[in-house]
Design a protein around this motif. Structure first.
Motif, PDB file in Angstrom:
ATOM      1  N   ILE A 159       0.844  -1.195   0.000  1.00  0.00           N
ATOM      2  CA  ILE A 159       0.000   0.000   0.000  1.00  0.00           C
ATOM      3  C   ILE A 159       0.879   1.244   0.000  1.00  0.00           C
ATOM      4  O   ILE A 159       1.911   1.291   0.663  1.00  0.00           O
ATOM      5  N   SER A 160       0.457   2.261  -0.717  1.00  0.00           N
ATOM      6  CA  SER A 160       1.170   3.534  -0.730  1.00  0.00           C
ATOM      7  C   SER A 160       0.164   4.678  -0.626  1.00  0.00           C
ATOM      8  O   SER A 160      -0.797   4.735  -1.394  1.00  0.00           O
ATOM      9  N   ILE A 161       0.381   5.560   0.351  1.00  0.00           N
ATOM     10  CA  ILE A 161      -0.435   6.762   0.494  1.00  0.00           C
ATOM     11  C   ILE A 161       0.517   7.948   0.525  1.00  0.00           C
ATOM     12  O   ILE A 161       1.393   8.029   1.386  1.00  0.00           O
ATOM     13  N   ASP A 162       0.349   8.876  -0.393  1.00  0.00           N
ATOM     14  CA  ASP A 162       1.295   9.980  -0.529  1.00  0.00           C
ATOM     15  C   ASP A 162       0.528  11.290  -0.750  1.00  0.00           C
ATOM     16  O   ASP A 162      -0.263  11.404  -1.679  1.00  0.00           O
ATOM     17  N   GLY A 163       0.762  12.255   0.134  1.00  0.00           N
ATOM     18  CA  GLY A 163       0.180  13.585  -0.058  1.00  0.00           C
ATOM     19  C   GLY A 163      -1.281  13.699   0.320  1.00  0.00           C
ATOM     20  O   GLY A 163      -1.949  14.660  -0.080  1.00  0.00           O
ATOM     21  N   LEU A 164      -1.794  12.771   1.114  1.00  0.00           N
ATOM     22  CA  LEU A 164      -3.199  12.804   1.511  1.00  0.00           C
ATOM     23  C   LEU A 164      -3.380  13.691   2.743  1.00  0.00           C
ATOM     24  O   LEU A 164      -2.551  13.681   3.653  1.00  0.00           O
ATOM     25  N   THR A 165      -4.489  14.428   2.769  1.00  0.00           N
ATOM     26  CA  THR A 165      -4.880  15.220   3.942  1.00  0.00           C
ATOM     27  C   THR A 165      -6.165  14.644   4.514  1.00  0.00           C
ATOM     28  O   THR A 165      -7.106  14.363   3.777  1.00  0.00           O
ATOM     29  N   SER A 166      -6.196  14.455   5.836  1.00  0.00           N
ATOM     30  CA  SER A 166      -7.408  13.975   6.500  1.00  0.00           C
ATOM     31  C   SER A 166      -7.777  14.948   7.603  1.00  0.00           C
ATOM     32  O   SER A 166      -6.952  15.256   8.476  1.00  0.00           O
ATOM     33  N   ILE A 167      -9.013  15.434   7.582  1.00  0.00           N
ATOM     34  CA  ILE A 167      -9.462  16.389   8.585  1.00  0.00           C
ATOM     35  C   ILE A 167     -10.723  15.883   9.271  1.00  0.00           C
ATOM     36  O   ILE A 167     -11.566  15.226   8.668  1.00  0.00           O
ATOM     37  N   ASN A 168     -10.824  16.158  10.556  1.00  0.00           N
ATOM     38  CA  ASN A 168     -12.056  15.969  11.330  1.00  0.00           C
ATOM     39  C   ASN A 168     -12.668  14.580  11.177  1.00  0.00           C
ATOM     40  O   ASN A 168     -13.879  14.428  10.988  1.00  0.00           O
ATOM     41  N   SER A 169     -11.825  13.572  11.277  1.00  0.00           N
ATOM     42  CA  SER A 169     -12.346  12.215  11.236  1.00  0.00           C
ATOM     43  C   SER A 169     -13.243  11.953  12.446  1.00  0.00           C
ATOM     44  O   SER A 169     -12.980  12.453  13.547  1.00  0.00           O
ATOM     45  N   GLN A 170     -14.275  11.160  12.262  1.00  0.00           N
ATOM     46  CA  GLN A 170     -15.154  10.837  13.382  1.00  0.00           C
ATOM     47  C   GLN A 170     -14.401  10.063  14.461  1.00  0.00           C
ATOM     48  O   GLN A 170     -14.582  10.286  15.657  1.00  0.00           O
ATOM     49  N   LYS A 171     -13.554   9.122  14.022  1.00  0.00           N
ATOM     50  CA  LYS A 171     -12.692   8.373  14.943  1.00  0.00           C
ATOM     51  C   LYS A 171     -11.275   8.382  14.365  1.00  0.00           C
ATOM     52  O   LYS A 171     -10.780   9.434  14.027  1.00  0.00           O
ATOM     53  N   PHE A 172     -10.640   7.227  14.270  1.00  0.00           N
ATOM     54  CA  PHE A 172      -9.285   7.187  13.716  1.00  0.00           C
ATOM     55  C   PHE A 172      -9.284   7.756  12.299  1.00  0.00           C
ATOM     56  O   PHE A 172     -10.227   7.579  11.544  1.00  0.00           O
ATOM     57  N   HIS A 173      -8.182   8.395  11.929  1.00  0.00           N
ATOM     58  CA  HIS A 173      -8.074   8.944  10.579  1.00  0.00           C
ATOM     59  C   HIS A 173      -7.677   7.864   9.570  1.00  0.00           C
ATOM     60  O   HIS A 173      -8.351   7.674   8.553  1.00  0.00           O
ATOM     61  N   ILE A 174      -6.583   7.169   9.841  1.00  0.00           N
ATOM     62  CA  ILE A 174      -6.086   6.139   8.925  1.00  0.00           C
ATOM     63  C   ILE A 174      -5.744   4.892   9.733  1.00  0.00           C
ATOM     64  O   ILE A 174      -5.073   4.981  10.765  1.00  0.00           O
ATOM     65  N   VAL A 175      -6.178   3.739   9.241  1.00  0.00           N
ATOM     66  CA  VAL A 175      -5.899   2.461   9.902  1.00  0.00           C
ATOM     67  C   VAL A 175      -5.256   1.507   8.909  1.00  0.00           C
ATOM     68  O   VAL A 175      -5.710   1.379   7.764  1.00  0.00           O
ATOM     69  N   ALA A 176      -4.180   0.860   9.345  1.00  0.00           N
ATOM     70  CA  ALA A 176      -3.599  -0.262   8.597  1.00  0.00           C
ATOM     71  C   ALA A 176      -3.637  -1.465   9.512  1.00  0.00           C
ATOM     72  O   ALA A 176      -2.920  -1.511  10.522  1.00  0.00           O
TER      73      ALA A 176
END
Length: 395
Positions: A159-176
């Motif tokens: 998996i590759s995530i590059d340059g992503l912005t995450s705002i105001n997630s209800q709970k966790f923003h990113i999970v692996a």
């Protein structure tokens, strides 16, 4: 002149042929072609899932393109178990937004879920979890949905995530979770410091994950690590506000996978509740934490710059009068400097049942109000210059 004209026609024909061949070999699937609308009102869930289905069916590397604009998505599920290629890029130039009404997602656990995918890359874009109304509901004491992680990769590889912005997630923003070989870089995460349970990046049961060159400001752990994680590399991450970079909570059950081979280096913690923390429940367990290396970390008024807490037992429920069985060994703290917001800069509360071993302290320079911050610890063994001694601590 005739020959020159024929040559020009030949060149144009060849260019057209090769361009068509490249497009055929690397198809691009624009979400507009599947009915998406970038108006911030229309439910685009099906359009995105259909675009995924088309890219997944391609035998060649494929790209899903999301143009500029705002796209409303409900729960979206991207299953990779039947994909015919292992190189799908999702290029996002716009913003993916959860519905304003948090009940639409409700207790679904994950908002955007990728499962059993291989070779997926996400480039750019913004995820807006619309968490503010749900946080307010929880703060009021009402019966509210649990909320959802914004982006989850489950049982996935490369998996590759590059340059992503995450705002105001209800709970966790990113999970692996259950992933192998995942590269997360140039990530920007933002949520208010009072937002509940909004971990920035959560990693569990995964191996070969790296988090680099990222800025995480949120209401819980900037990076959290749960059982079964190994070979984790975190570098050049700025954390704050938040609860720091945390391994744990571990040891809730007796038979639990351990955490090993973790490196955290060249990170900055600004105004965080913790800096680097290892936390275990005060319960019997055969879990472990081993081979952890912290290096070149800057603390700027962090409340607990360095902490091991093996006596975790909130409200003395489910674990009173017990001791942690999680074995912590081989932990190095090297070149950790800056300021502590509390008198104690280093606090190692290891288990009486399983004392920490192989603790190495090298160039720890933490100040509190222009004085050297205190060191407090128990049940820990220090290794310095090859000599093993009980760690000298204040009473």
């Amino acid at each position: 002149m005739a020959i020159s004209r024929m040559f020009q026609i030949l060149i144009v024909t060849l260019l057209h042929y090769f361009s068509a061949s490249i497009l055929a070999a690397n198809p691009i699937y624009n979400v507009f072609s599947y009915g998406a609308k970038a108006d911030g009102k229309f439910d685009c869930t099906k359009a995105f899932e259909d675009a995924w289905g088309a890219a997944c069916a391609s035998v060649s590397p494929a790209t899903i393109y999301v143009p500029q604009g705002r796209y409303i998505l409900g729960n979206a599920y991207f299953d990779g178990s039947t994909c015919k290629n292992n190189a799908t890029t999702i290029q996002i130039d716009g913003t993916l937004s959860a519905p304003y009404d948090y009940n639409v997602i409700g207790d679904s656990v994950h908002w955007l879920k990728f499962r059993r995918v291989n070779g997926v890359s996400i480039r750019g874009g913004t995820l807006d979890g619309q968490g503010a109304n749900l946080w307010a509901c929880k703060a009021s004491g009402k019966n509210c949905p649990k909320g959802a992680t914004s982006l989850a990769f489950l049982n996935s590889d490369k998996i590759s995530i590059d340059g992503l912005t995450s705002i105001n997630s209800q709970k966790f923003h990113i999970v692996a979770d259950g992933c192998r070989d995942a590269k997360l870089r140039n990530i920007k995460i933002s949520a208010p410091d009072e937002s509940p349970n909004t971990d920035g990046i959560h990693i569990g049961r995964s191996s070969g994950v790296s988090v680099t060159n990222s800025r995480i400001a949120t209401g819980d752990d900037c990076v959290s690590v749960s059982p079964g994680t190994s070979n984790l590399f975190v570098e050049n991450v700025t954390c704050g506000p938040g609860h720091g970079i945390s391994i744990g909570s571990l040891g809730w059950v007796m038979d639990e996978a351990g955490v090993e081979n973790v490196t955290v280096k060249s990170c900055v913690f600004s105004g965080t509740q913790n800096g680097v923390r290892i936390k275990t429940w005060a319960r019997p367990s055969n879990g472990y934490v081993r081979n952890v290396h912290y290096e070149d970390l800057t603390m700027i008024n962090a409340e607990n710059p360095i902490i091991i807490d093996q006596n975790y037992c909130p409200n003395n429920q489910n674990c009173p009068n017990q001791m942690s069985g999680v074995k912590i060994s081989g932990v190095t703290y090297k070149d950790i400097h800056g300021t502590s917001a509390t008198e104690t800069g280093l606090n190692l509360e290891c288990s009486k049942a399983e004392p920490c071993t192989g603790i190495t302290l090298d160039k720890i320079m933490l100040n509190y109000k222009n004085k050297t911050a205190a060191v407090v610890c128990g049940n820990a063994v220090q290794k310095m210059d090859g000599v093993i001694n009980p760690l000298k601590c204040l009473p």
